[in-house]
Design a protein around this motif. Structure first.
Motif, PDB file in Angstrom:
ATOM      1  N   HIS A 141       0.858  -1.184   0.000  1.00 12.42           N
ATOM      2  CA  HIS A 141       0.000   0.000   0.000  1.00 12.42           C
ATOM      3  C   HIS A 141       0.894   1.233   0.000  1.00 12.42           C
ATOM      4  CE1 HIS A 141      -2.938   2.984   1.659  1.00 12.42           C
ATOM      5  NE2 HIS A 141      -3.748   2.317   0.856  1.00 12.42           N
ATOM      6  N   ILE A 142       0.390   2.323  -0.565  1.00 15.35           N
ATOM      7  CA  ILE A 142       1.212   3.535  -0.676  1.00 15.35           C
ATOM      8  C   ILE A 142       1.667   4.050   0.688  1.00 15.35           C
ATOM      9  CG2 ILE A 142      -0.670   5.245  -0.688  1.00 15.35           C
ATOM     10  CD1 ILE A 142       2.421   5.183  -3.034  1.00 15.35           C
ATOM     11  N   SER A 143       0.882   3.816   1.722  1.00  8.96           N
ATOM     12  CA  SER A 143       1.241   4.326   3.053  1.00  8.96           C
ATOM     13  C   SER A 143       2.507   3.663   3.591  1.00  8.96           C
ATOM     14  CB  SER A 143       0.084   4.111   4.022  1.00  8.96           C
ATOM     15  OG  SER A 143      -0.302   2.751   4.009  1.00  8.96           O
ATOM     16  N   GLY A 144       2.694   2.383   3.279  1.00 13.64           N
ATOM     17  CA  GLY A 144       3.898   1.668   3.695  1.00 13.64           C
ATOM     18  C   GLY A 144       5.085   2.054   2.814  1.00 13.64           C
ATOM     19  N   LEU A 145       4.824   2.134   1.523  1.00 12.66           N
ATOM     20  CA  LEU A 145       5.876   2.505   0.577  1.00 12.66           C
ATOM     21  C   LEU A 145       6.398   3.916   0.882  1.00 12.66           C
ATOM     22  CD1 LEU A 145       7.017   0.811  -1.639  1.00 12.66           C
ATOM     23  CD2 LEU A 145       5.362   1.789  -3.235  1.00 12.66           C
ATOM     24  N   ALA A 146       5.513   4.799   1.314  1.00 15.98           N
ATOM     25  CA  ALA A 146       5.924   6.171   1.636  1.00 15.98           C
ATOM     26  C   ALA A 146       6.880   6.189   2.828  1.00 15.98           C
ATOM     27  CB  ALA A 146       4.701   7.041   1.911  1.00 15.98           C
ATOM     28  N   ILE A 147       6.692   5.265   3.777  1.00 11.91           N
ATOM     29  CA  ILE A 147       7.608   5.173   4.921  1.00 11.91           C
ATOM     30  C   ILE A 147       9.007   4.798   4.414  1.00 11.91           C
ATOM     31  CG2 ILE A 147       8.156   3.911   7.055  1.00 11.91           C
ATOM     32  CD1 ILE A 147       5.087   3.459   7.380  1.00 11.91           C
ATOM     33  N   PHE A 148       9.031   3.824   3.523  1.00  8.89           N
ATOM     34  CA  PHE A 148      10.279   3.342   2.915  1.00  8.89           C
ATOM     35  C   PHE A 148      11.044   4.503   2.249  1.00  8.89           C
ATOM     36  CE2 PHE A 148      12.263   1.802  -1.006  1.00  8.89           C
ATOM     37  CZ  PHE A 148      12.971   0.674  -0.611  1.00  8.89           C
ATOM     38  N   TRP A 149      10.334   5.320   1.494  1.00 13.55           N
ATOM     39  CA  TRP A 149      11.009   6.411   0.771  1.00 13.55           C
ATOM     40  C   TRP A 149      11.402   7.563   1.683  1.00 13.55           C
ATOM     41  CZ3 TRP A 149      13.176   5.828  -3.845  1.00 13.55           C
ATOM     42  CH2 TRP A 149      12.759   4.740  -4.621  1.00 13.55           C
ATOM     43  N   ARG A 150      10.649   7.816   2.761  1.00 13.31           N
ATOM     44  CA  ARG A 150      11.051   8.863   3.723  1.00 13.31           C
ATOM     45  C   ARG A 150      12.335   8.435   4.425  1.00 13.31           C
ATOM     46  NH1 ARG A 150       5.122   8.509   5.767  1.00 13.31           N
ATOM     47  NH2 ARG A 150       4.140   9.596   4.035  1.00 13.31           N
ATOM     48  N   TRP A 151      12.406   7.148   4.703  1.00 11.78           N
ATOM     49  CA  TRP A 151      13.604   6.570   5.317  1.00 11.78           C
ATOM     50  C   TRP A 151      14.824   6.772   4.403  1.00 11.78           C
ATOM     51  CZ3 TRP A 151      14.969   1.255   3.499  1.00 11.78           C
ATOM     52  CH2 TRP A 151      16.116   0.739   4.134  1.00 11.78           C
ATOM     53  N   LEU A 152      14.682   6.418   3.133  1.00 16.88           N
ATOM     54  CA  LEU A 152      15.803   6.589   2.206  1.00 16.88           C
ATOM     55  C   LEU A 152      16.139   8.068   2.007  1.00 16.88           C
ATOM     56  CD1 LEU A 152      15.075   3.986  -0.638  1.00 16.88           C
ATOM     57  CD2 LEU A 152      16.667   3.777   1.286  1.00 16.88           C
ATOM     58  N   TYR A 153      15.113   8.887   1.936  1.00 21.40           N
ATOM     59  CA  TYR A 153      15.323  10.321   1.727  1.00 21.40           C
ATOM     60  C   TYR A 153      16.154  10.901   2.871  1.00 21.40           C
ATOM     61  CZ  TYR A 153      14.347  15.296   1.375  1.00 21.40           C
ATOM     62  OH  TYR A 153      14.484  16.657   1.303  1.00 21.40           O
ATOM     63  N   ARG A 154      15.812  10.557   4.103  1.00 19.38           N
ATOM     64  CA  ARG A 154      16.454  11.149   5.266  1.00 19.38           C
ATOM     65  C   ARG A 154      17.714  10.407   5.723  1.00 19.38           C
ATOM     66  NH1 ARG A 154      15.950  15.558   5.633  1.00 19.38           N
ATOM     67  NH2 ARG A 154      14.069  16.145   6.758  1.00 19.38           N
ATOM     68  N   GLY A 155      17.856   9.152   5.344  1.00 18.31           N
ATOM     69  CA  GLY A 155      18.974   8.372   5.864  1.00 18.31           C
ATOM     70  C   GLY A 155      18.793   8.076   7.337  1.00 18.31           C
ATOM     71  N   ALA A 156      17.551   7.877   7.735  1.00 22.24           N
ATOM     72  CA  ALA A 156      17.226   7.611   9.137  1.00 22.24           C
ATOM     73  C   ALA A 156      17.182   6.104   9.369  1.00 22.24           C
ATOM     74  CB  ALA A 156      15.895   8.269   9.490  1.00 22.24           C
ATOM     75  N   LYS A 157      16.430   5.671  10.387  1.00 27.30           N
ATOM     76  CA  LYS A 157      16.375   4.237  10.696  1.00 27.30           C
ATOM     77  C   LYS A 157      14.975   3.702  10.409  1.00 27.30           C
ATOM     78  CE  LYS A 157      16.573   1.821  14.957  1.00 27.30           C
ATOM     79  NZ  LYS A 157      17.132   1.778  16.314  1.00 27.30           N
ATOM     80  N   LEU A 158      14.932   2.515   9.807  1.00 31.68           N
ATOM     81  CA  LEU A 158      13.657   1.850   9.546  1.00 31.68           C
ATOM     82  C   LEU A 158      13.549   0.650  10.485  1.00 31.68           C
ATOM     83  CD1 LEU A 158      11.152   1.749   7.577  1.00 31.68           C
ATOM     84  CD2 LEU A 158      12.432   0.031   6.308  1.00 31.68           C
ATOM     85  N   VAL A 159      12.413   0.518  11.145  1.00 33.07           N
ATOM     86  CA  VAL A 159      12.222  -0.594  12.068  1.00 33.07           C
ATOM     87  C   VAL A 159      11.141  -1.526  11.508  1.00 33.07           C
ATOM     88  CG1 VAL A 159      11.546  -1.250  14.415  1.00 33.07           C
ATOM     89  CG2 VAL A 159      12.968   0.776  14.049  1.00 33.07           C
ATOM     90  N   VAL A 160      11.550  -2.788  11.298  1.00 30.13           N
ATOM     91  CA  VAL A 160      10.648  -3.789  10.725  1.00 30.13           C
ATOM     92  C   VAL A 160      10.419  -4.870  11.766  1.00 30.13           C
ATOM     93  CG1 VAL A 160      10.331  -5.427   8.814  1.00 30.13           C
ATOM     94  CG2 VAL A 160      11.661  -3.350   8.454  1.00 30.13           C
TER      95      VAL A 160
END
Ligand code: 4YB
Length: 475
Positions: free
Chosen positions: A201-220
């Motif tokens: 869903h776009i809402s999950g994909l948007a999290i992925f791209w904000r993470w890449l954009y910022r170079g922050a941390k993604l928690v799965v």
């Protein structure tokens, strides 16, 4: 046009902050303790992505081919999407909760070249060669360079017809979306965003791209540790029902255990009572309004006493014409994918959302979807209008209003509600008296039915089409 990165975003961060944690996964809560968390730094991650990318090449995947993934969120899915992008192929995610027949219909329309699904999957898929997540036999350089304008993802979105359309986005679309949102919401490189919504869903994909954009941390994390994982992050995206469940489970407790700083809400009408309750235990809420075609959020604001959805984010524009919301901007998808072609998502320069909106008190208010409106005894009923009032009843968690054919009125409103307790005659009487006090008579539901469990939890949103099919069987 902004050139967001000179190379793959993860390689950029691997050079800039090699040892910063990029990914956390595998954490489980056992007796209130967090065990098994695994982490990858940007440098480690970048190396892994290259390996998995080579693994895809060894299995025959070529640039511009399509890889379908039918799976709930997992670390494997993250690796696969990254590797897919790395080799210039395209990712499309499908909801694994769909039936085998639905999935095979969707795949046939997509005509995907490859498919990946978890080993435990029971379905048989008829389109695409099965892929595995493999590290290569011999390390080689992946001969694809970063191009942000290349079609990168397809996201299925079900229109009113029920046949999902596949919106095609480039990395540029997604990064423009991330950039505009993060101008409004703080999300620093030391922050972490929980992958709290599905990557199909776009809402999950948007999290992925904000993470890449910022170079922050993604928690799965596993869906089973959802609540605990909220204590490990600073940010999460939630649909209103997820936040409601979270608050219900925390009743009486403060937010001592939550590090959670900010929650982005969206996907459906967001009751003020809900954001008020969250703010009371220290969770800052943001209200967003968006859609697949625009790469998620279009307007947003910090939650306040009004039920509006705020103002437009950077890299998007919107206007209201004949009460309908139109949007455009750098986040708008290239178009819909069909028969190996990409068809524009709009006639002219503006994408027609089919949402009814109003500019009031310096912010956008969403009134509902144009397609949902029906006529009862010559009067227009906008179901969302009635639902909003139902939701202000203290025991209502979710409410849907649908039309039922009626010889005298043409159609009349019926309510399908999810309530705290069983929908007894007493509860119905209380709902009826609440509606008598708060809404004009022709809009009051003439019957109340309990929301069936299987529809309440089958996806991130309750489908009105499914609800109306279910309703037809009840009457
Ligand atoms: C709304 C609505 C609203 C959408 N009021 N109707 O990152 C995010 O923006 C996010 C964060 C948390 C949860 C969800 C999201 C989303 O992306 C949601 C995007 C979405 O729902 N896309 S969709 O294509 O599945 O549906 C779009 C439709 O949903 C809109 O056209 C509206 O009808 C409805 N919607 N936000 C009322 N705040």
């Amino acid at each position: 046009v902004t050139q967001y990165f000179a190379t793959w975003p993860w390689q950029h961060w691997a050079e800039e902050r090699p040892s910063a944690v990029a990914l956390s996964f595998g954490a489980q809560c056992v007796d209130g303790e967090c065990i098994g968390e695994q982490r990858f730094s940007w440098a480690e991650m970048s190396h892994r992505v290259d390996e998995y990318a080579q693994g895809l090449i060894e299995q025959g995947v070529k640039r511009d081919q399509m890889i379908a993934i039918v799976a709930p969120n997992s670390i494997q899915v993250i690796w696969l999407i990254l590797a897919t992008l790395r080799i210039g192929a395209r990712y499309v995610g499908l909801n694994p909760k769909n039936t085998e027949i639905e999935l095979n219909e969707q795949l046939a329309r997509l005509n995907n070249d490859y498919i990946w699904y978890p080993a435990r999957t029971v379905h048989q898929f008829t389109t695409g060669k099965r892929l595995h997540l493999l590290q290569p036999e011999q390390p080689r350089i992946v001969p694809v360079t970063w191009q942000q304008t290349r079609p990168a993802t397809l996201t299925l979105t079900s229109g009113s017809t029920g046949i999902p359309k596949a919106a095609v986005h480039t990395a540029e679309n997604h990064l423009a979306s991330a950039e505009g949102l993060l101008e409004m919401m703080d999300f620093g490189s030391d922050d972490s965003w929980l992958l709290s919504l599905p990557l199909f869903h776009i809402s999950g994909l948007a999290i992925f791209w904000r993470w890449l954009y910022r170079g922050a941390k993604l928690v799965v994390t596993e869906p089973a540790c959802f609540e605990h994982s909220l204590t490990m992050v600073t940010h999460a995206s939630l649909v209103p029902t997820q936040l409601q469940r979270l608050l219900a489970s925390k009743q009486g407790e403060g937010n001592d255990t939550l590090r959670l700083k900010q929650v982005l809400l969206g996907g459906a009408a967001i009751p003020v009572s809900l954001t008020d309750a969250a703010e009371r235990i220290g969770i800052s809420c943001w209200c967003g309004y968006g859609m697949t075609e625009m790469g998620s959020t279009v307007t947003a604001k910090k939650a306040d006493a009004s039920g509006g959805v705020g103002t437009v984010l950077g890299n998007r524009n919107f206007m209201i014409k004949d009460s309908e919301v139109y949007v455009q901007g750098a986040t708008l998808c290239l178009g819909y994918y069909r028969n190996k072609m990409i068809f524009p998502a709009c006639d002219g320069e503006w994408f027609a959302t089919r949402d009814l909106g109003e500019w009031r008190g310096n912010e956008l208010h969403i009134l509902g979807r144009a397609d949902n409106m029906f006529i009862s005894g010559g009067e227009n009923i906008q179901p969302e209008d009635v639902e909003k009032v139902l939701m202000t009843h203290t025991s209502v968690r979710q409410a849907f209003v649908l039309p039922m054919d009626d010889a005298e009125f043409g159609q009349r409103p019926i309510a399908i509600v999810d309530t705290d307790s069983v929908l007894s005659n007493d509860v119905i009487a209380s709902l009826e008296s609440h509606m008598t006090d708060n809404i004009v008579s022709f809009k009051r539901p003439i019957r109340y039915l309990a929301l069936p469990k299987e529809l309440a939890t089958s996806g991130i949103k309750v489908s009105r089409k499914q609800l109306s099919e279910w309703l037809a069987l009840q009457l």
